[in-house]
Design an enzyme around this catalytic site. Structure first.
Site, PDB file in Angstrom:
ATOM      1  N   GLU A 118     101.159  -2.883  -7.501  1.00 32.63           N
ATOM      2  CA  GLU A 118     101.684  -2.178  -6.329  1.00 32.63           C
ATOM      3  C   GLU A 118     100.978  -2.750  -5.110  1.00 32.63           C
ATOM      4  O   GLU A 118     100.107  -3.609  -5.225  1.00 32.63           O
ATOM      5  CB  GLU A 118     101.383  -0.684  -6.474  1.00 32.63           C
ATOM      6  CG  GLU A 118     101.992  -0.075  -7.720  1.00 32.63           C
ATOM      7  CD  GLU A 118     101.772   1.428  -7.811  1.00 32.63           C
ATOM      8  OE1 GLU A 118     100.607   1.863  -7.806  1.00 32.63           O
ATOM      9  OE2 GLU A 118     102.767   2.167  -7.896  1.00 32.63           O
ATOM     10  N   ASN A 156      96.360  13.838  -9.789  1.00 40.25           N
ATOM     11  CA  ASN A 156      94.986  13.689  -9.267  1.00 40.25           C
ATOM     12  C   ASN A 156      94.944  13.407  -7.764  1.00 40.25           C
ATOM     13  O   ASN A 156      94.072  13.882  -7.064  1.00 40.25           O
ATOM     14  CB  ASN A 156      94.219  12.626 -10.053  1.00 40.25           C
ATOM     15  CG  ASN A 156      94.888  11.273 -10.044  1.00 40.25           C
ATOM     16  OD1 ASN A 156      96.111  11.186  -9.936  1.00 40.25           O
ATOM     17  ND2 ASN A 156      94.122  10.223 -10.151  1.00 40.25           N
ATOM     18  N   CYS A 209      91.583   7.302 -11.235  1.00 37.51           N
ATOM     19  CA  CYS A 209      91.651   6.255 -12.264  1.00 37.51           C
ATOM     20  C   CYS A 209      90.658   5.133 -11.964  1.00 37.51           C
ATOM     21  O   CYS A 209      90.326   4.352 -12.840  1.00 37.51           O
ATOM     22  CB  CYS A 209      93.072   5.724 -12.377  1.00 37.51           C
ATOM     23  SG  CYS A 209      93.752   5.211 -10.803  1.00 37.51           S
ATOM     24  N   GLU A 235     101.082   2.146 -13.665  1.00 38.31           N
ATOM     25  CA  GLU A 235      99.667   2.174 -13.274  1.00 38.31           C
ATOM     26  C   GLU A 235      99.026   3.261 -14.115  1.00 38.31           C
ATOM     27  O   GLU A 235      99.326   4.441 -13.952  1.00 38.31           O
ATOM     28  CB  GLU A 235      99.564   2.456 -11.765  1.00 38.31           C
ATOM     29  CG  GLU A 235      98.246   1.968 -11.177  1.00 38.31           C
ATOM     30  CD  GLU A 235      97.146   2.993 -11.299  1.00 38.31           C
ATOM     31  OE1 GLU A 235      96.321   2.863 -12.231  1.00 38.31           O
ATOM     32  OE2 GLU A 235      97.109   3.925 -10.493  1.00 38.31           O
TER      33      GLU A 235
HETATM   34  O1  TXE Z   1      99.310  12.763 -17.425  1.00 37.43           O
HETATM   35  P1  TXE Z   1     100.813  12.360 -17.671  1.00 37.43           P
HETATM   36  P2  TXE Z   1      98.549  14.057 -17.938  1.00 37.43           P
HETATM   37  C1  TXE Z   1      95.199  10.182 -17.562  1.00 37.43           C
HETATM   38  C2  TXE Z   1      93.961  11.039 -17.734  1.00 37.43           C
HETATM   39  C3  TXE Z   1      94.507  12.323 -18.191  1.00 37.43           C
HETATM   40  C4  TXE Z   1      95.645  11.846 -19.079  1.00 37.43           C
HETATM   41  C5  TXE Z   1      96.733  12.851 -19.303  1.00 37.43           C
HETATM   42  O2  TXE Z   1      93.147  10.492 -18.737  1.00 37.43           O
HETATM   43  O3  TXE Z   1      93.591  13.095 -18.907  1.00 37.43           O
HETATM   44  O4  TXE Z   1      96.172  10.758 -18.393  1.00 37.43           O
HETATM   45  O5  TXE Z   1      97.104  13.459 -18.089  1.00 37.43           O
HETATM   46  C6  TXE Z   1     105.008  12.730 -16.088  1.00 37.43           C
HETATM   47  N1  TXE Z   1     108.738  10.970 -19.138  1.00 37.43           N
HETATM   48  N2  TXE Z   1      95.683  10.156 -16.188  1.00 37.43           N
HETATM   49  O6  TXE Z   1      99.007  14.506 -19.280  1.00 37.43           O
HETATM   50  O7  TXE Z   1     101.423  13.254 -18.690  1.00 37.43           O
HETATM   51  C7  TXE Z   1     104.267  14.002 -15.737  1.00 37.43           C
HETATM   52  O8  TXE Z   1     105.174  15.066 -15.547  1.00 37.43           O
HETATM   53  C8  TXE Z   1     108.575  10.840 -17.819  1.00 37.43           C
HETATM   54  C9  TXE Z   1      95.395   8.960 -15.460  1.00 37.43           C
HETATM   55  O9  TXE Z   1      98.601  15.060 -16.883  1.00 37.43           O
HETATM   56  O10 TXE Z   1     100.838  10.917 -17.895  1.00 37.43           O
HETATM   57  C10 TXE Z   1     103.570  13.564 -14.462  1.00 37.43           C
HETATM   58  O11 TXE Z   1     104.484  13.611 -13.370  1.00 37.43           O
HETATM   59  N3  TXE Z   1     107.540  11.360 -17.149  1.00 37.43           N
HETATM   60  C11 TXE Z   1      96.119   8.892 -14.228  1.00 37.43           C
HETATM   61  C12 TXE Z   1     103.207  12.115 -14.773  1.00 37.43           C
HETATM   62  O12 TXE Z   1     104.065  11.729 -15.836  1.00 37.43           O
HETATM   63  C13 TXE Z   1     106.600  12.015 -17.855  1.00 37.43           C
HETATM   64  C14 TXE Z   1      96.499  10.093 -13.486  1.00 37.43           C
HETATM   65  C15 TXE Z   1     101.763  11.905 -15.224  1.00 37.43           C
HETATM   66  O13 TXE Z   1     101.470  12.762 -16.279  1.00 37.43           O
HETATM   67  C16 TXE Z   1     106.703  12.162 -19.257  1.00 37.43           C
HETATM   68  C17 TXE Z   1      96.782  11.212 -14.352  1.00 37.43           C
HETATM   69  C18 TXE Z   1     107.835  11.606 -19.891  1.00 37.43           C
HETATM   70  N4  TXE Z   1     108.040  11.711 -21.218  1.00 37.43           N
HETATM   71  C19 TXE Z   1      96.338  11.211 -15.643  1.00 37.43           C
HETATM   72  N5  TXE Z   1     105.628  12.847 -19.683  1.00 37.43           N
HETATM   73  C20 TXE Z   1      95.919   7.704 -13.361  1.00 37.43           C
HETATM   74  N6  TXE Z   1      96.233   6.533 -13.856  1.00 37.43           N
HETATM   75  O14 TXE Z   1      95.526   7.825 -12.213  1.00 37.43           O
HETATM   76  C21 TXE Z   1     104.866  13.134 -18.596  1.00 37.43           C
HETATM   77  N7  TXE Z   1     105.461  12.637 -17.482  1.00 37.43           N
END
Ligand code: TXE
Length: 479
Positions: free
Chosen positions: A460, A150, A282, A248
């Site tokens: 953080e 994001n 977020c 986070e």
């Molecule tokens: O996030 P992911 P996604 C929330 C938001 C969104 C939901 C899913 O609601 O709809 O999460 O989004 C890495 N081991 N937020 O699926 O999967 C992935 O490659 C290690 C809130 O896109 O959590 C990426 O680099 N890493 C949020 C990172 O995790 C892994 C921002 C985030 O992806 C992994 C984004 C694993 N097993 C989404 N699986 C915020 N807090 O700002 C995935 N990743």
């Protein structure tokens, strides 16, 4: 456009030569390939980081600081290029990337370049025992930084900068959905004189590359920003290996509006806190609670303002909302809108996908306002992470406080009021890591940043980040 890994100061293909497609959200077209790196790539990055750690961990603070400041300058000198890359990769308006994302990435390096020169530890004179205790805060070794899509370069550097400042070597993975600016960062680091192997940027899917990072036994700490479900998975893998963890995660943040607030300020900021970055922050205030005395007026004025927002080509100056980040994400957000009525919600504005001329396959959605009757509905309990807010009235402070806290999340909250006593009471009682009063997303990088409950673990920002990225040792000398 082929994106490569950045390992040991050089760009390289993934060892197994596996690639995934990179999509442009504005037009839905594939415009490049990125590595889908595996355990072998991570193992190689760890090997070079181990070598680099010996000298980086003992490099003077002044030298580390100078390099970080040069990286900040390097980012600034490529502002336009980085902003365009971010916009193309993520779908966000280029203006937003130019005014927020990329300047903040530079600030992250500049801030921690300065902060490390002021980072100090404690000493305790054990009077009567003839002993002096002092605290050493030493670099951990090799740390993993995993960031989401994001705010790509903004959040990637928010983790990397303190990790490097504290003397660690880093294995970093940006989101596979938005790899472009992380790819360009490698060149900037080389130009700034960051020694080889200190920062290694490895691309790929979370389930593949990310998984290899969190599972690697030599990576001693993980700083992660992303979804709550992924955070729980990372914690489950990292905990038995006793890794340090900073998570986070998501939010479902209340925006609480009292009748005595400065109305115009509140209205303008509420449009931003609802829809900035297509609602994909977020910290967005996705649950808007309005005191009943001004509820009807707010509803009319808010919808009037929201209807003036321009959704369209992220490359155009006048665009307020660009495209959502991916087709899958658009589908997820739409699924909440489609079931809104079953959830007793009334769509007051938006709710539909938009076709933008010349960019018909892009992922565009109208800013959407849904009136809800009850805080326990799915729309108010689950993180939608798109341009969707709910609104509902409240009568008393007690009632709104209870609704604000009635969620599994606890990242941020906003209160709009001019009543000082109420501000003090509510700031204490709100279960969230950040409380903004009469503002939203005003950031001072010295402050602790993070969430309570399912919004995360750890903080953080400022010295909190430097504490996270160091191991603490007590030395006791008797004399
Ligand atoms: O996030 P992911 P996604 C929330 C938001 C969104 C939901 C899913 O609601 O709809 O999460 O989004 C890495 N081991 N937020 O699926 O999967 C992935 O490659 C290690 C809130 O896109 O959590 C990426 O680099 N890493 C949020 C990172 O995790 C892994 C921002 C985030 O992806 C992994 C984004 C694993 N097993 C989404 N699986 C915020 N807090 O700002 C995935 N990743």
């Amino acid at each position: 456009m082929t994106i490569q890994n950045f390992v040991n100061g050089e760009y390289s293909n993934p060892i197994n030569n596996n690639w995934i497609d990179n999509y442009c959200p504005a037009n839905g077209k594939i415009y490049g390939q990125i590595p889908n790196s595996t355990e072998e790539d991570i193992a190689l990055a760890v090997e070079v980081a181990e070598v680099a750690f010996k000298s980086w961990s003992t490099t003077t603070v002044e030298k580390r600081s100078t390099i970080l400041l040069k990286i900040a300058e390097g980012i600034e000198s490529r502002l336009d290029e980085l902003a365009e890359a971010e916009s193309k990769d993520n779908g966000k308006p280029v203006n937003l990337a130019k005014s927020v994302d990329i300047p903040r990435a530079a600030s992250n390096f500049r801030f921690f370049g300065h902060a490390i020169t002021q980072f100090a530890s404690e000493s305790h004179d054990s009077t009567g025992q003839n002993a002096l205790n002092y605290t050493l805060r030493q670099p951990i070794g090799i740390v993993g930084c995993i960031s989401p899509w994001n705010l790509p370069l903004y959040l990637f550097t928010w983790k990397i900068a303190p990790a490097l400042a504290a003397g660690n070597c880093v294995i970093a993975k940006p989101s596979e959905v938005t790899p472009m600016t992380a790819f360009l960062l490698g060149e900037i680091c080389n130009k700034a004189g960051l020694p080889k192997g200190v920062l290694n940027i490895v691309h790929g899917l979370g389930s593949n590359t990310g998984q290899a990072i969190i599972a690697h036994s030599k990576i001693k700490a993980i700083s992660f920003t992303g979804g709550t479900k992924t955070g729980a998975h990372i914690a489950a893998i990292a905990a038995p290996k006793f890794k340090k963890l900073s998570l986070e995660l998501g939010g479902k943040n209340p925006n609480i509006i009292f009748a005595d607030c400065d109305y115009e300020d509140m209205l303008n900021t509420t449009v931003k806190s609802s829809f900035a970055n297509q609602g994909q922050i977020c910290l967005c205030g996705s649950r808007v609670f309005v005191e009943r005395a001004i509820y009807d007026k707010f509803k009319t004025d808010f919808i009037n303002k929201v209807s003036q927002l321009k959704v369209g080509d992220p490359g155009m100056e006048e665009t307020d909302l660009g495209a959502l980040v991916s087709k899958d994400h658009l589908k997820k957000v739409m699924s909440y809108i489609e079931t809104a009525e079953q959830d007793d919600g009334t769509i007051l504005y938006g709710g539909q996908e938009i076709s933008v001329e010349g960019l018909e396959n892009g992922y565009y959605l109208m800013p959407t306002v849904i009136e809800v009757k009850n805080n326990s509905c799915k729309l108010n309990q689950e993180e939608i992470f798109g341009p969707v807010v709910t609104i509902m009235p409240f009568d008393t402070e007690k009632e709104v406080l209870s609704m604000a806290n009635d969620t599994t999340y606890g990242l941020s909250a906003t209160i709009w009021t001019n009543n000082l006593k109420r501000t003090m009471r509510m700031s204490k009682a709100l279960e969230s890591g950040i409380v903004w009063v009469n503002t939203w997303m005003m950031r001072d990088l010295r402050t602790p940043f993070g969430g309570m409950k399912n919004s995360g673990v750890g903080r953080e920002g400022g010295f909190e980040a430097l504490r996270f990225f160091t191991d603490t040792k007590n030395v006791c000398i008797q004399y």
